[in-house]
Design an enzyme around this catalytic site. Structure first.
Site, PDB file in Angstrom:
ATOM      1  N   ASP A 104      28.415 -42.458   7.403  1.00  0.00           N
ATOM      2  CA  ASP A 104      27.956 -41.169   6.903  1.00  0.00           C
ATOM      3  C   ASP A 104      28.305 -41.080   5.427  1.00  0.00           C
ATOM      4  OD1 ASP A 104      27.342 -40.621   9.580  1.00  0.00           O
ATOM      5  OD2 ASP A 104      29.356 -39.841   9.932  1.00  0.00           O
ATOM      6  N   ASP A 154      24.097 -32.424  19.529  1.00  0.00           N
ATOM      7  CA  ASP A 154      25.427 -32.215  18.959  1.00  0.00           C
ATOM      8  C   ASP A 154      26.109 -31.087  19.730  1.00  0.00           C
ATOM      9  OD1 ASP A 154      24.753 -34.127  17.138  1.00  0.00           O
ATOM     10  OD2 ASP A 154      24.548 -32.763  15.435  1.00  0.00           O
TER      11      ASP A 154
END
EC number: 5.3.1.16
Length: 234
Positions: free
Chosen positions: A131, A9
């Site tokens: 998500d 990330d």
């Protein structure tokens, strides 16, 4: 053995991790992205590198494109990239830079017909990232509620030629407490698309449980930065 896609990330070209998607919890990883890629490339179970442009997920436009292109040149492993991808032009820019697969999040949740269109143009190369806090879907960097149920949404896209569904239970993400096994297994049973588990995966035992649940791939973030996670894996 289940495939492992280590997660990198990025914020400002730095490898970081968040907890429950909260940008205020940002912590730098012990390895740089370059060091992590070299490390992950040693393992046969690693078949892809999963990269997310975190600021792009909030700002809705990719920011790390050139840096990610540099990372692609460091390994023979394929890359998938997500974060802020909202247009066909952006998808094709990533493909032109050597990215094999892209991950669509918010845009694909809000516009399933658009998602189907780009999946049909590039079959197998587009993944949808779903998500959810348990089973309630969130968008825009996990900051906004949609009112959509995970399973209701998946039925809308089940016929699209997607590479798969990346499911993250936000309540588990970054905590190293294990993924949501029950809900992930239920999702895998409810769709013909491959299901990729993400969020909270911490050990070889977690991988084995996910594999038994019918999960194709595990995306591993924080745990992948620890040597102990890789013990017993090849």
């Amino acid at each position: 053995m289940i495939e492992v896609w280590p997660a990198i990330d990025l914020i400002d070209s730095t490898s970081v991790r968040l907890t429950e998607g909260d940008y205020e919890t940002k912590e730098a990883m012990s390895r740089t992205a370059e060091e992590a890629i070299e490390f992950y490339s040693r393992y046969n179970c690693v078949t892809r590198i999963h990269v997310i442009d975190l600021i792009a997920a909030k700002q809705q436009t990719p920011l790390e494109t050139n840096y990610i292109e540099q990372l692609v040149g460091l390994t023979q492993l394929p890359f998938e990239v997500g974060g802020g991808i909202r247009t066909l032009e952006t998808i094709e820019t990533y493909f032109d830079k050597g990215i094999q697969n892209v991950i669509i999040g918010t845009k694909g949740i809000q516009d399933p017909e658009w998602l189907k269109t780009v999946a049909e143009k590039y079959p197998g190369r587009i993944y949808i990232s779903v998500d959810a806090y348990i089973d309630e879907i969130k968008v825009n960097g996990w900051l906004e509620d949609t009112g959509l149920n995970l399973f209701d949404y998946v039925q809308q896209i089940d016929s699209a030629p997607l590479g798969g569904i990346i499911y993250t239970d936000i309540s588990k993400d970054g905590k190293l407490e294990g993924p949501n096994f029950e809900l992930t297994a239920k999702l895998a049973a409810s769709t013909k698309l491959p299901v990729i588990a993400s969020g909270g995966i911490r050990s070889k035992e977690d991988l084995e449980r996910l594999e038994k649940a019918g999960v194709a791939v595990a995306i591993v973030g924080k745990a992948a930065n620890t040597q102990s996670f890789w013990e017993g894996l090849s």
